[in-house]
Scaffold this motif. Structure first.
Motif, mmCIF file in Angstrom:
data_model
loop_
_atom_site.group_PDB
_atom_site.id
_atom_site.type_symbol
_atom_site.label_atom_id
_atom_site.label_comp_id
_atom_site.label_asym_id
_atom_site.label_seq_id
_atom_site.Cartn_x
_atom_site.Cartn_y
_atom_site.Cartn_z
ATOM 1 N N ILE A 128 30.597 22.975 -13.419
ATOM 2 C CA ILE A 128 31.932 23.582 -13.544
ATOM 3 C C ILE A 128 32.902 22.923 -12.569
ATOM 4 C CG2 ILE A 128 33.243 25.691 -13.060
ATOM 5 C CD1 ILE A 128 30.884 27.268 -14.258
ATOM 6 N N VAL A 129 32.466 22.742 -11.323
ATOM 7 C CA VAL A 129 33.316 22.121 -10.299
ATOM 8 C C VAL A 129 33.649 20.676 -10.688
ATOM 9 C CG1 VAL A 129 33.345 21.290 -7.911
ATOM 10 C CG2 VAL A 129 32.569 23.616 -8.419
ATOM 11 N N ASP A 130 32.643 19.917 -11.099
ATOM 12 C CA ASP A 130 32.891 18.523 -11.473
ATOM 13 C C ASP A 130 33.812 18.415 -12.681
ATOM 14 O OD1 ASP A 130 31.473 17.129 -9.484
ATOM 15 O OD2 ASP A 130 29.569 17.473 -10.512
ATOM 16 N N ASP A 131 33.617 19.296 -13.655
ATOM 17 C CA ASP A 131 34.466 19.266 -14.858
ATOM 18 C C ASP A 131 35.921 19.558 -14.513
ATOM 19 O OD1 ASP A 131 32.292 18.644 -16.411
ATOM 20 O OD2 ASP A 131 32.058 20.656 -17.265
ATOM 21 N N ARG A 132 36.145 20.520 -13.634
ATOM 22 C CA ARG A 132 37.525 20.854 -13.261
ATOM 23 C C ARG A 132 38.154 19.718 -12.457
ATOM 24 N NH1 ARG A 132 39.375 24.487 -16.617
ATOM 25 N NH2 ARG A 132 41.260 24.297 -15.333
ATOM 26 N N ILE A 133 37.374 19.060 -11.617
ATOM 27 C CA ILE A 133 37.909 17.915 -10.871
ATOM 28 C C ILE A 133 38.242 16.778 -11.832
ATOM 29 C CG2 ILE A 133 37.385 16.145 -9.151
ATOM 30 C CD1 ILE A 133 35.720 18.253 -7.669
ATOM 31 N N ASP A 134 37.374 16.545 -12.829
ATOM 32 C CA ASP A 134 37.660 15.521 -13.843
ATOM 33 C C ASP A 134 38.997 15.808 -14.528
ATOM 34 O OD1 ASP A 134 35.301 14.191 -13.337
ATOM 35 O OD2 ASP A 134 34.205 15.113 -15.009
ATOM 36 N N GLU A 135 39.218 17.062 -14.884
ATOM 37 C CA GLU A 135 40.463 17.438 -15.561
ATOM 38 C C GLU A 135 41.662 17.243 -14.632
ATOM 39 O OE1 GLU A 135 40.445 21.201 -17.553
ATOM 40 O OE2 GLU A 135 38.420 20.919 -18.331
ATOM 41 N N MET A 136 41.489 17.591 -13.353
ATOM 42 C CA MET A 136 42.571 17.379 -12.399
ATOM 43 C C MET A 136 42.939 15.908 -12.296
ATOM 44 S SD MET A 136 41.832 19.868 -9.133
ATOM 45 C CE MET A 136 42.863 18.819 -8.100
ATOM 46 N N LEU A 137 41.936 15.070 -12.158
ATOM 47 C CA LEU A 137 42.176 13.638 -11.984
ATOM 48 C C LEU A 137 42.801 13.008 -13.227
ATOM 49 C CD1 LEU A 137 38.888 12.647 -10.108
ATOM 50 C CD2 LEU A 137 41.191 12.802 -9.138
ATOM 51 N N ALA A 138 42.516 13.582 -14.378
ATOM 52 C CA ALA A 138 43.073 13.056 -15.624
ATOM 53 C C ALA A 138 44.433 13.639 -15.944
ATOM 54 C CB ALA A 138 42.109 13.339 -16.778
ATOM 55 N N GLY A 139 44.864 14.646 -15.176
ATOM 56 C CA GLY A 139 46.108 15.343 -15.474
ATOM 57 C C GLY A 139 47.258 14.910 -14.590
ATOM 58 N N PRO A 140 48.295 15.740 -14.528
ATOM 59 C CA PRO A 140 49.481 15.401 -13.734
ATOM 60 C C PRO A 140 49.190 15.373 -12.238
ATOM 61 C CG PRO A 140 49.598 17.669 -14.524
ATOM 62 C CD PRO A 140 48.423 17.048 -15.201
ATOM 63 N N PHE A 149 42.298 24.480 -10.215
ATOM 64 C CA PHE A 149 40.934 24.402 -9.695
ATOM 65 C C PHE A 149 40.453 25.699 -9.040
ATOM 66 C CE2 PHE A 149 37.885 23.225 -6.324
ATOM 67 C CZ PHE A 149 36.924 22.577 -7.093
ATOM 68 N N ALA A 150 41.184 26.201 -8.043
ATOM 69 C CA ALA A 150 40.672 27.312 -7.230
ATOM 70 C C ALA A 150 40.450 28.584 -8.030
ATOM 71 C CB ALA A 150 41.628 27.581 -6.062
ATOM 72 N N LEU A 151 41.332 28.875 -8.971
ATOM 73 C CA LEU A 151 41.175 30.077 -9.785
ATOM 74 C C LEU A 151 40.206 29.884 -10.956
ATOM 75 C CD1 LEU A 151 42.051 33.006 -10.001
ATOM 76 C CD2 LEU A 151 44.082 32.257 -11.263
ATOM 77 N N PRO A 152 40.262 28.777 -11.683
ATOM 78 C CA PRO A 152 39.329 28.611 -12.808
ATOM 79 C C PRO A 152 37.856 28.568 -12.405
ATOM 80 C CG PRO A 152 41.159 27.089 -13.021
ATOM 81 C CD PRO A 152 41.278 27.707 -11.660
ATOM 82 N N GLU A 402 50.311 29.495 -4.620
ATOM 83 C CA GLU A 402 50.167 28.156 -5.182
ATOM 84 C C GLU A 402 49.995 27.164 -4.048
ATOM 85 O OE1 GLU A 402 54.639 26.623 -5.977
ATOM 86 O OE2 GLU A 402 54.028 28.319 -7.248
ATOM 87 N N LEU A 403 49.346 26.055 -4.351
ATOM 88 C CA LEU A 403 49.112 25.012 -3.360
ATOM 89 C C LEU A 403 49.313 23.650 -4.031
ATOM 90 C CD1 LEU A 403 48.295 24.002 -0.583
ATOM 91 C CD2 LEU A 403 45.885 24.248 -1.262
ATOM 92 N N PRO A 404 50.520 23.103 -3.954
ATOM 93 C CA PRO A 404 50.754 21.777 -4.539
ATOM 94 C C PRO A 404 49.987 20.708 -3.749
ATOM 95 C CG PRO A 404 52.823 22.954 -4.084
ATOM 96 C CD PRO A 404 51.731 23.684 -3.373
#
Length: 407
Positions: A128-140, A149-152, A402-404
């Motif tokens: 779950i952690v790796d998948d969310r990081i992958d999505e972050m890195l691929a996103g804005p 990340f922190a909430l999902p 929020e944490l930009p």
């Protein structure tokens, strides 16, 4: 009950909760520290005008939390609510009950939270952690770490454990925010709690008909056996759903911000491959950040003595774990974040019979997050100044809205 004070004495009583110092978002309010230095116990004034006792020192807090003459039941006269009681309001399961009913209900859900069972979940949480990081890195980029990340992460974990559809996360997250927000009216809080309870009750009904391999389905078997009522399971579901994502989500986001503000400590986590070092770092983060910052609340059922002061039966007692975890009698240089210190004796999860049921899960999730996020994104940094980040001063659970971040 001795809540009546002279006008002179009343004028000296500080309000509680207290305000944190500007620019010091990770530290307890300075007035709390002053009170701890002055004496072990003080009167404070809540929003409803009542004046319970505030216990500021670590040893006294643990003694009170372990004392069977102290009640967690808000229906007892003198319980330090701070807000008017909700007409017809219900308790959120066993967390606000006393033994033996507390122990009976709590035993029903202990098995899924044993260390062995939680460790078996580690590979799934890692994914779950790796998948969310992958999505972050691929996103804005930049991105809000809370929403991305922190909430999902903890929401996905607790949904999987309970058997709650993650597709409903907006619904339960929105209602849980209302329940734990100090600014919510009793009516708003009751409506949100009712909505969540009805949602869980419907889910329990479906699992009674078609059980799956999850915690709620296991509790449904106890309903069929006559050990629990359907309403008991729904209320347990509300408690576990709220507690299972709110506190851990805030620890992830606030913890990341604290580490970014302490780069030498962040480097220790980023560079280690030792699980024991990571586990120790998690304990120090729990001690340092004290996410539950409104104090653990109880009421005396009998006269007890704390710190040389007699607390009479019917008087409220509050144990603010944030200042307990900063007691210099227990922790050297307590206001410093030191990931190498042995902080395992902290009271972030409480103490006594009511200490947090889900602490093995929280620890494991934080270990996975803290050992993964900063390695995979080694250039992670805040995309806003500390004075621009909105902190949750208005909630029962502390953190950031929020944490930009960028990289």
């Amino acid at each position: 009950m001795t809540e009546t004070l002279s006008s002179a004495d009343a004028a000296e009583i500080p309000d509680y909760p207290m305000t944190r110092a500007s620019g010091c978002p990770f530290d307890p309010p300075p007035r709390l520290k002053t009170l701890q230095e002055e004496a072990p116990i003080h009167r404070v004034r809540l929003a409803d005008g009542t004046t319970p006792w505030l216990v500021t020192r670590y040893a006294d807090q643990r003694a009170v939390l372990a004392d069977p003459r102290i009640s967690s039941d808000p229906d007892n006269l003198g319980y330090p609510r701070g807000v008017p009681a909700q007409p017809g309001g219900s308790k959120i399961s066993f967390i606000l009950m006393d033994d033996p009913e507390h122990a009976r209900l709590r035993r029903m859900v202990t098995a899924p939270f044993t260390v062995k069972r939680i460790e078996a979940m580690r590979p799934a949480v890692q994914k779950i952690v790796d998948d969310r990081i992958d999505e972050m890195l691929a996103g804005p980029n930049p991105v809000d770490l809370v929403q991305a990340f922190a909430l999902p992460v903890p929401s996905l974990v607790i949904c999987e454990l309970l058997g709650v559809p993650y597709s409903d996360h907006d619904f339960f997250q929105d209602n849980s925010k209302i329940i734990i927000n100090r600014a919510s009216t009793p009516e708003q809080r009751a409506e949100a709690l009712g909505s969540l309870t009805r949602y869980l009750d419907d889910l329990v009904g479906s699992k009674l008909d078609a059980p799956a391999d999850d915690l709620l389905s296991g509790l449904c078997e106890r309903v069929k056996a006559g050990e629990l009522e359907r309403s008991d399971v729904a209320q347990m579901g509300v408690l576990l759903l709220i507690a299972g994502h709110e506190t851990t989500a805030n620890m992830i986001a606030l913890g990341t911000l604290a580490l970014l503000e302490n780069p030498e400590q962040l480097a220790l986590l980023r560079e280690t491959d030792d699980p024991k070092v990571v586990a120790g770092a998690v304990e120090e983060m729990l001690r340092y950040l004290h996410i539950t910052h409104n104090g653990r609340r109880r009421v005396a059922l009998e006269d007890i003595e704390v710190g040389g002061q007699v607390i009479r039966a019917g008087e409220g007692v509050i144990m603010p774990n944030d200042i307990g975890n900063r007691d210099p009698e227990v922790f050297d240089d307590p206001d410093s974040l030191d990931l190498t210190r042995d902080a395992r004796k902290h009271v972030a999860f409480g103490f006594g019979v009511h200490q947090c049921l889900g602490q093995p899960l929280a620890r494991m999730e934080l270990q996975v997050v803290y050992s993964t996020l900063y390695k995979r994104i080694p250039t992670l940094r805040a995309a806003a100044g500390l004075d621009e980040i909105p902190f949750k001063h208005d909630g029962a659970v502390y953190g950031v809205y929020e944490l930009p971040v960028t990289w």
